[in-house]
Every structure is written in structure tokens, then in C-alpha cells.
Design a protein around this motif. Structure first.
Motif, PDB file in Angstrom:
ATOM      1  N   UNK A 102       0.907  -1.329   0.201  1.00  0.00           N
ATOM      2  CA  UNK A 102       0.220   0.067   0.053  1.00  0.00           C
ATOM      3  C   UNK A 102       0.965   1.102   0.036  1.00  0.00           C
ATOM      4  N   UNK A 103       0.150   2.558   0.005  1.00  0.00           N
ATOM      5  CA  UNK A 103       1.058   3.787  -0.319  1.00  0.00           C
ATOM      6  C   UNK A 103       1.831   4.114   1.092  1.00  0.00           C
ATOM      7  N   UNK A 104       1.828   3.404   2.134  1.00  0.00           N
ATOM      8  CA  UNK A 104       2.612   3.569   3.341  1.00  0.00           C
ATOM      9  C   UNK A 104       3.843   3.510   3.287  1.00  0.00           C
ATOM     10  N   UNK A 105       4.059   2.539   1.956  1.00  0.00           N
ATOM     11  CA  UNK A 105       5.343   2.239   1.634  1.00  0.00           C
ATOM     12  C   UNK A 105       6.442   1.592   2.553  1.00  0.00           C
ATOM     13  N   UNK A 106       6.053   0.728   3.217  1.00  0.00           N
ATOM     14  CA  UNK A 106       6.653  -0.180   4.201  1.00  0.00           C
ATOM     15  C   UNK A 106       7.750  -1.076   3.605  1.00  0.00           C
ATOM     16  N   UNK A 107       7.681  -1.398   2.410  1.00  0.00           N
ATOM     17  CA  UNK A 107       8.550  -2.035   1.485  1.00  0.00           C
ATOM     18  C   UNK A 107       9.444  -1.254   0.707  1.00  0.00           C
ATOM     19  N   UNK A 108       9.373   0.265   1.086  1.00  0.00           N
ATOM     20  CA  UNK A 108      10.361   1.026   0.571  1.00  0.00           C
ATOM     21  C   UNK A 108      10.604   0.893  -0.890  1.00  0.00           C
ATOM     22  N   UNK A 109       9.267   0.863  -1.371  1.00  0.00           N
ATOM     23  CA  UNK A 109       9.107   0.685  -3.066  1.00  0.00           C
ATOM     24  C   UNK A 109       9.578   2.168  -3.743  1.00  0.00           C
ATOM     25  N   UNK A 110       9.621   3.119  -3.226  1.00  0.00           N
ATOM     26  CA  UNK A 110      10.071   4.326  -3.664  1.00  0.00           C
ATOM     27  C   UNK A 110      11.425   4.356  -3.962  1.00  0.00           C
ATOM     28  N   UNK A 111      12.177   3.773  -3.035  1.00  0.00           N
ATOM     29  CA  UNK A 111      13.852   3.844  -3.513  1.00  0.00           C
ATOM     30  C   UNK A 111      14.368   2.286  -4.036  1.00  0.00           C
ATOM     31  N   UNK A 112      13.419   1.833  -4.531  1.00  0.00           N
ATOM     32  CA  UNK A 112      13.873   0.334  -5.231  1.00  0.00           C
ATOM     33  C   UNK A 112      14.258   0.628  -6.365  1.00  0.00           C
ATOM     34  N   UNK A 113      15.319   0.137  -7.020  1.00  0.00           N
ATOM     35  CA  UNK A 113      15.711   0.282  -8.504  1.00  0.00           C
ATOM     36  C   UNK A 113      14.700  -0.145  -9.323  1.00  0.00           C
ATOM     37  N   UNK A 114      13.786  -0.983  -8.887  1.00  0.00           N
ATOM     38  CA  UNK A 114      12.550  -1.265  -9.323  1.00  0.00           C
ATOM     39  C   UNK A 114      11.711  -1.171  -8.261  1.00  0.00           C
ATOM     40  N   UNK A 115      10.633  -0.537  -8.128  1.00  0.00           N
ATOM     41  CA  UNK A 115       9.713  -0.487  -7.087  1.00  0.00           C
ATOM     42  C   UNK A 115       8.474  -0.904  -7.424  1.00  0.00           C
ATOM     43  N   UNK A 116       7.919  -1.518  -6.613  1.00  0.00           N
ATOM     44  CA  UNK A 116       6.596  -2.111  -6.920  1.00  0.00           C
ATOM     45  C   UNK A 116       5.447  -1.909  -5.811  1.00  0.00           C
ATOM     46  N   UNK A 117       4.506  -1.021  -6.227  1.00  0.00           N
ATOM     47  CA  UNK A 117       3.696  -0.411  -5.230  1.00  0.00           C
ATOM     48  C   UNK A 117       2.145  -1.386  -5.574  1.00  0.00           C
ATOM     49  N   UNK A 118       1.562  -1.745  -4.574  1.00  0.00           N
ATOM     50  CA  UNK A 118       0.346  -2.678  -4.717  1.00  0.00           C
ATOM     51  C   UNK A 118      -0.802  -1.667  -4.671  1.00  0.00           C
ATOM     52  N   UNK A 119      -1.818  -1.723  -5.535  1.00  0.00           N
ATOM     53  CA  UNK A 119      -2.743  -0.658  -5.486  1.00  0.00           C
ATOM     54  C   UNK A 119      -4.181  -1.410  -5.855  1.00  0.00           C
ATOM     55  N   UNK A 120      -5.138  -1.145  -4.974  1.00  0.00           N
ATOM     56  CA  UNK A 120      -6.485  -1.764  -5.322  1.00  0.00           C
ATOM     57  C   UNK A 120      -7.543  -1.069  -6.161  1.00  0.00           C
ATOM     58  N   UNK A 121      -7.889  -1.947  -7.394  1.00  0.00           N
ATOM     59  CA  UNK A 121      -8.532  -1.298  -8.144  1.00  0.00           C
ATOM     60  C   UNK A 121      -9.981  -1.900  -8.217  1.00  0.00           C
ATOM     61  N   UNK A 122     -10.831  -1.213  -7.371  1.00  0.00           N
ATOM     62  CA  UNK A 122     -12.395  -1.804  -7.337  1.00  0.00           C
ATOM     63  C   UNK A 122     -12.040  -3.291  -7.047  1.00  0.00           C
ATOM     64  N   UNK A 123     -11.476  -3.478  -5.823  1.00  0.00           N
ATOM     65  CA  UNK A 123     -11.652  -4.780  -5.584  1.00  0.00           C
ATOM     66  C   UNK A 123     -10.259  -5.770  -5.892  1.00  0.00           C
ATOM     67  N   UNK A 124      -9.537  -5.313  -6.864  1.00  0.00           N
ATOM     68  CA  UNK A 124      -8.640  -6.273  -7.694  1.00  0.00           C
ATOM     69  C   UNK A 124      -7.249  -5.719  -7.224  1.00  0.00           C
ATOM     70  N   UNK A 125      -6.155  -6.450  -7.476  1.00  0.00           N
ATOM     71  CA  UNK A 125      -4.895  -6.180  -7.052  1.00  0.00           C
ATOM     72  C   UNK A 125      -4.141  -5.743  -8.383  1.00  0.00           C
ATOM     73  N   UNK A 126      -3.745  -4.558  -8.292  1.00  0.00           N
ATOM     74  CA  UNK A 126      -2.915  -4.141  -9.302  1.00  0.00           C
ATOM     75  C   UNK A 126      -1.564  -3.411  -8.863  1.00  0.00           C
ATOM     76  N   UNK A 127      -0.465  -3.450  -9.721  1.00  0.00           N
ATOM     77  CA  UNK A 127       0.918  -3.296  -9.110  1.00  0.00           C
ATOM     78  C   UNK A 127       1.690  -1.888 -10.062  1.00  0.00           C
ATOM     79  N   UNK A 128       1.826  -1.088  -9.426  1.00  0.00           N
ATOM     80  CA  UNK A 128       2.470   0.237 -10.234  1.00  0.00           C
ATOM     81  C   UNK A 128       3.861  -0.168  -9.897  1.00  0.00           C
ATOM     82  N   UNK A 129       4.589   0.167 -11.028  1.00  0.00           N
ATOM     83  CA  UNK A 129       6.118   0.035 -10.973  1.00  0.00           C
ATOM     84  C   UNK A 129       6.587   1.441 -11.025  1.00  0.00           C
ATOM     85  N   UNK A 130       7.854   1.510 -10.208  1.00  0.00           N
ATOM     86  CA  UNK A 130       8.521   2.751 -10.361  1.00  0.00           C
ATOM     87  C   UNK A 130      10.056   2.530 -10.510  1.00  0.00           C
ATOM     88  N   UNK A 131      10.731   3.160 -11.352  1.00  0.00           N
ATOM     89  CA  UNK A 131      12.121   2.989 -11.592  1.00  0.00           C
ATOM     90  C   UNK A 131      12.933   3.806 -11.421  1.00  0.00           C
TER      91      UNK A 131
END
Lengths: 557, 123
Positions: free
Chosen positions: A462-491
């Protein structure tokens, strides 16, 4: 390492007794949940999806074998045989029962451990370099500073109810292994032109829903004035930080809203008050007391050894698997004839950071026999044996391998940081651990991982970023879209001395698409890098987001 | 079998409700009241007789104003539970709606560590 004195011992035991009473009153009905919740959180006890979660403090990630064995016993007696290393170098248990928690805390207290400062709007566990005391280039052991901060901050009456939680990290080397730039306060130990030790001070870094890199507010703070300056920062934050909006309450928002210069001026004004009090009048630690603390971190009795070890070289030549582990998991040590070894808790199919009771006891035994009884946890959810003789490394590796702790993947693509995600966490929107496991499975071949080289994937549910995705070479953020799991990548994120926040490169990907997309990005990197020495992050910074964005969304329609 | 309480007509403006974690929703459709047990922290569901069960199929299904009334009763039982809220369910009393995955994981246990799957006594 630091050992309790009588005051520490009594304080921690009293705290356990106090919490035992609070639990009893909650069970008897004398306390409502609304009254009890802040009390349990102050003792590290959360309520998650399936059970309570107890977070145990590991100050600056330093442990001894006895403490590991006690942690193992808690895993066995009160959890399901597991403990979990968090990104603040702490331990977490996912299955304790409420009425058992006082007994767990009592057991921990007997081994000089507790759950204080692991939750709530206080100054949390100060984190640092897992190679403290072993790194060749450190100004001094950063754990001295961490312990000074711990003693100052624990139960500090002025800072028990801050606007939000507050995290401090310390690095004693130019090469930042403590992610200090994404902390509320980051301290870098340096020497001035006269060779005197002091700190460069960063304020206002952080992740969460508003990632920010900290700003330097001091190029050099004399070591003796550390606590005055920290107190000045905390006082400005405590008085002026927002309490009307949970999401705007961290100090990074205050620094941003005030502007760096105005914030710095306010801190300096408070700091001047402390200075005016003079020696003995301010909160600064008298030199003699600092020396007492420093004495706990004097280097162990290293043997005078040759920098080269014939046994070590022979083992590497004879055993390719050992040689591969040495390449990734063994690190140079300041003392000739010694090395540091990372134990990655990232074997295929295991939740990143999980370690069993049996494995904890194995690490305790190995540290006792070969590691000068010193063990560290890392903010990357691994463990470190900081002081191992080169002569003993082969035996250490074989012993680790017996308990599936010798995966040769430190810093590689399978060495993933992942938060507990929706498998455990009450706040998560999506799962993190299964995504990490599927990436590990896709890249299971260690030779392929070694070919790819350093690549840090970090996953948050989730956006609280406990998995430190913002500072991953490849970051993966899970987002809820109408009850389904989606994953936003950051590079392009990183958490070292060249810290950067990853760029969002496009729309979220479905669960089925995300691993393929990561693989395409990796394959593109391999095709574009100038040499094997150009890491993913270097290639990304050279090439920019566009080619990676195209690869990411290729065939992912 | 699930027990369905005689439902009342839904109010014209459904009340905003907490639906677990930080999620919010509206009081529309079939609901089950769920919470965590005070002692174990385990997932429990509210039954018609005013007690808690680990077995979702034994939970009372409520709608509209009746859901809010039952929720108030459940919240009053602080001696046994923590944080009751209304979760969406299907006609078959399975987790439904936007929080379906969350509630499925709460019901079944973590999707990793299958050995930790929730075992409901008597189910």
C-alpha cells in the motif's frame, strides 16, 4: 554491545509489569479498547488481519547469541515457529495471543530486550549500517551515536506524543548503507578540517504517500552538541508539526511548508537557547558519559592475522558454490584476515525477512563459534555476521547451508524487500510477499542473477511504503482497483548516498502481468548496458525512463 | 447454514461505515459483522444469538438499518472482540464487494504459508 545497567533492567521490568496490569484490566473490562489501544501500541502490540503482531526492538540491529536463542524460543512457544526481520532492523511475531504478551515481554526482558519505541508517535528505533564496527571507512562505530540517541529518546517526556512517528538513521561512512536520506533525521558522521568528529545533518526525508529526500540543515555539527541539536529539531517539529491531518503530520511536510531556510532558522533559534545554558545546563551528554557508552562498542579482540588466507582461497577454488556466495555475500573488513558475511533471508518461496526458530538457533551457534558472538539485522531484511575470520568462512558457509541460510543472492534481484502486505497487514491493499516469491521463482537461477548484477526490488502492499518501493531500483506498489490487485512500477529509485525517488512510469499492471514486465525491463537493461560493471541503476540514470517504459508495457495491453 | 435476519428497508441515504482497515463504504447490501477476538486476535463473526463464531457460515446476515443495530450490539461486546465492522457478503455468505480479497484472506489465512490456513473447529 551495550549491556543493561540496574536502571535499565528495572525500567524494562517495570514496564512489563505495567503492561501486564494493563492487559489484565483490558481482559477484565476495566479498560475499553479505545483506552487500551494506545497502551498496547506503546508496547509494540498491533492487531493485524489474523492475530496480534508484536514488534520487538533491536536497537540499531545488534544482537548476541543469547538474544537470538530467546527470540527463537518466542517463535517456537508463541508464534508458529517463525520470526520476521523488519525494515527498521526489528523483529516481528505474527501470531501472539494477548494474554501471552506480558510473558513474552518478561522473557525478552531477561535477555535485555523489549518492545519500547516500536510503535506510536515517538522516536522509533534508530537504525544504522549493519557493518558498523567492521567497515574500513567509518569515522567511528555509528552505534555509539545510536545508543546515545536511544538513551536520550527512550521515555523522553517531551517527545512521547509527537505529531507522528519519528525515525532517525545514522551512517558513519560516505557509502550510505542506512538509507539516511529517507529518514526524518539522517546523521552522517564526518570529520571537519581539524579532524574533529561531528555530523552532517539531514532533515525531512521519508517515504510513505509523500516521498521526499531529506535536506541538509547542517554541514558540521560538533559531536558534543548532538543532543541539543536533535532536541531543537524535535521541539520545532513538536510545536509546529501538523496534528490536524494524519497524512501531513510528518516532519517532511513541516520542512516543506515552512521552507528549508525558515525551518533551519527556527531550529537554530532553539539550539541557541540550549547553547546559552552552557555546559551542564543543556541536554548534551557529558564527555565522560559518552566515553562510557563508547566503551560498550570497543572493537572485539581481533587476532593479528595475515590479510590472505590460504584455506579461504583453496575453498573458493575447490567449491564453486562457496565462491559464488563469497562474491555476493562476503564483504571486506577493516581488520586483516577478517570479513563480514550477509545471511540473506530471501530463499525461494520464503517471505522476505522470515527466519525459523531452528534457523535462529543455528545463526546463534555459528555466531558463537565463528562470529565473535555478534549478529546484526539489516534494514534490507537480512542478517549479518560482522566479524568472521577468512579462515573460518568455509565452515560458516557450510553450517549456514545446512539450515538453508546460504543463498548467494545478497544485492541481487531475488534479495527483495517486501512488506507483509495483505497476507498479514491491516492497512495493506494488496499482497506483497507472493509477488516477491514469483519474481524469485522467475529468476531462480543464481548464475542468471549474478549476470544481472546488483538490482534492488522493493515491494509495498500500500501507499504507506513499508516495503520501501520508492527507493527500489525497481519499485512495486500494490494498488486496489475496485477490489482487484494491481501493481504500479517505479524505476530508478535508490537509498544509498545517491538517493533518488523512483519514477512512476505508467499505469498499474495486473497480478498476471507484473512478473513478465519486470523480466522485460531486466532483459532490456542487459541488452543496453555498456558493460557488466554498469549496474541497472547506472544504466537507468544514463538512459532515462523512456526505453524502460516501452519495455514495461510491451505486450502488457 | 447462514441465518438471515428479517431485513428492514434500506434507508434512503445509506450510512457511511468502516469496512475494515482504512476502508470506508456505505451500508448497502448483505452484511456480516466481523471482528478480531480479544484474546487470540483471530477472525470472528457475529451470530444471531449475540455471540461470536469462527465459522462464517454460522454468522447472521443483516442489511440496512438492521445491520447498524446489530453492529451496535456487537460493538457493545468489548469483552470478547476488537473492532467490529460490517463486511459485504454474497447470498451464499461468502466475502464479496471491494474488500472481497481482504476478507477472503482473513477467512482463509495467509495465502503464503498454507500450513497456517485457518482451521475452523467443527467446520
Amino acid at each position: 554491545m551495550y549491556f543493561y545497567d540496574d536502571i535499565d533492567r528495572a525500567m524494562v521490568k517495570d514496564r512489563v509489569a505495567e503492561f501486564r496490569g494493563q492487559v489484565g484490566r483490558r481482559i477484565s473490562g476495566a479498560l475499553t479498547e479505545d483506552e487500551f489501544k494506545p497502551l498496547r501500541l506503546m508496547n509494540g502490540l498491533y492487531l493485524q488481519l489474523h492475530a496480534y503482531m508484536l514488534r520487538v526492538a533491536v536497537p540499531y540491529g545488534t544482537l548476541n547469541p543469547n538474544q537470538l536463542r530467546v527470540l527463537a524460543s518466542v517463535a517456537r512457544d508463541y508464534d508458529k515457529g517463525y520470526a520476521h526481520v523488519s525494515t527498521r532492523q526489528n523483529f516481528q511475531y505474527n501470531w501472539p495471543k494477548l494474554q501471552d504478551v506480558p510473558d513474552i515481554l518478561d522473557r525478552l526482558a531477561d535477555a535485555e530486550m523489549h518492545a519500547i519505541q516500536t510503535s506510536g508517535n515517538c522516536i522509533r528505533n534508530t537504525t544504522t549500517d549493519a557493518f558498523a564496527g567492521a567497515a574500513a571507512d567509518e569515522v567511528e562505530d555509528p552505534r555509539i551515536t545510536c545508543e546515545v540517541i536511544r538513551q536520550w529518546s527512550t521515555f523522553h517526556p517531551e517527545f512521547t506524543f509527537l505529531p507522528r512517528k519519528f525515525k532517525i538513521a545514522v551512517s558513519a561512512t560516505e557509502h550510505d548503507r542506512a538509507a539516511i536520506q529517507v529518514h526524518d533525521i539522517g546523521l552522517q558522521l564526518v570529520r571537519n578540517a581539524q579532524g574533529e568528529p561531528g555530523y552532517k545533518v539531514l532533515v525531512g526525508g521519508g517515504q510513505g504517500r509523500t516521498p521526499m529526500i531529506g535536506e541538509w540543515v547542517r554541514d558540521f555539527l560538533p559531536q558534543a552538541e548532538l543532543l541539543s541539536y536533535l532536541e531543537a529539531i524535535l521541539r520545532v517539529y513538536n510545536l509546529r508539526g501538523r496534528r490536524d491531518n494524519l497524512y501531513k503530520a510528518r516532519i517532511k511536510i513541516l520542512v516543506s511548508e515552512m521552507g528549508l531556510d525558515a525551518f533551519r532558522d527556527a531550529v537554530e533559534e532553539e539550539f541557541a537557547h540550549f547553547r546559552a545554558l552552557g555546559p551542564g545546563g543543556s541536554v548534551d551528554l557529558p564527555a565522560a558519559q559518552r566515553q562510557q557508552i563508547a566503551a560498550f562498542f570497543t572493537p572485539p579482540d581481533f587476532e593479528a592475522l595475515s590479510a590472505d588466507s590460504l584455506a579461504f582461497e583453496r575453498a573458493k577454488a575447490d567449491d564453486a558454490a562457496f565462491a559464488a556466495w563469497v562474491r555476493t555475500n562476503v564483504h571486506a573488513h577493516k581488520q586483516p584476515g577478517y570479513a563480514s558475511a550477509t545471511i540473506t533471508l530471501k530463499a525461494d518461496g520464503i517471505a522476505p525477512g522470515d527466519i525459523t526458530d531452528v534457523q535462529l538457533e543455528a545463526v546463534a551457534d555459528i555466531a558463537e563459534h565463528y562470529g565473535m558472538s555478534d549478529i546484526r539485522t539489516t534494514h534490507e531484511q537480512n542478517m549479518v555476521l560482522p566479524h568472521v575470520k577468512l579462515d573460518d568462512l568455509y565452515a560458516v558457509w557450510k553450517a549456514l547451508a545446512e539450515d538453508e541460510l546460504a543463498t548467494a543472492n545478497h544485492g541481487l534481484i531475488s534479495d527483495i524487500i517486501a512488506c507483509p502486505g495483505l497476507d498479514y497487514c491491516n492497512l495493506a491493499n494488496t499482497r506483497s510477499i507472493p509477488v516477491a516469491n514469483r519474481i524469485q521463482e522467475r529468476f531462480t537461477n543464481l548464475e542468471r542473477q549474478a549476470t544481472i548484477g546488483e538490482l534492488k526490488i522493493k515491494i509495498s502492499g500500500c501507499i504507506n511504503a513499508c516495503g520501501h518501493h520508492h527507493v527500489g531500483h525497481i519499485g512495486i506498489l500494490g494498488v486496489d482497483k475496485k477490489g482487484e490487485e494491481f501493481y504500479q512500477l517505479t524505476l530508478g529509485g535508490s537509498a544509498d548516498q545517491h538517493t533518488s525517488i523512483g519514477e512512476i512510469v505508467g499505469r498499474g499492471l495486473s497480478t498476471d502481468q507484473v512478473v513478465d514486465a519486470v523480466e522485460r525491463v531486466v532483459e532490456l537493461y542487459l541488452s543496453l548496458r555498456t558493460s557488466e560493471d554498469e549496474r541497472f541503476i547506472d544504466a537507468y540514470r544514463r538512459l532515462g525512463a523512456q526505453p524502460f517504459k516501452e519495455a514495461l508495457y510491451e505486450q502488457a495491453a | 447454514m447462514s441465518q438471515t435476519l428479517q431485513t428492514q428497508p434500506a434507508p434512503s441515504a445509506p450510512a457511511k461505515i468502516a469496512t475494515g482497515g482504512v476502508k470506508k463504504g456505505r451500508n448497502e447490501g448483505a452484511k456480516v459483522i466481523t471482528a478480531n477476538h480479544l484474546f487470540s486476535g483471530g477472525v470472528v463473526y457475529w451470530t444471531e444469538d449475540g455471540s461470536w463464531t469462527e465459522d462464517l457460515s454460522e454468522a447472521i446476515i443483516v442489511e440496512g438499518d438492521a445491520a447498524l443495530v446489530e453492529l451496535a450490539r456487537a460493538k457493545a461486546d468489548e469483552a470478547n472482540s476488537v473492532g467490529p465492522y460490517l463486511m459485504d457478503v454474497s447470498e451464499q455468505a461468502a466475502p464479496a464487494g471491494r474488500a472481497r480479497l481482504r476478507e477472503t484472506i482473513r477467512h482463509d489465512g495467509p495465502t503464503i504459508h498454507p500450513q497456517f490456513a485457518r482451521r475452523v473447529v467443527g467446520a
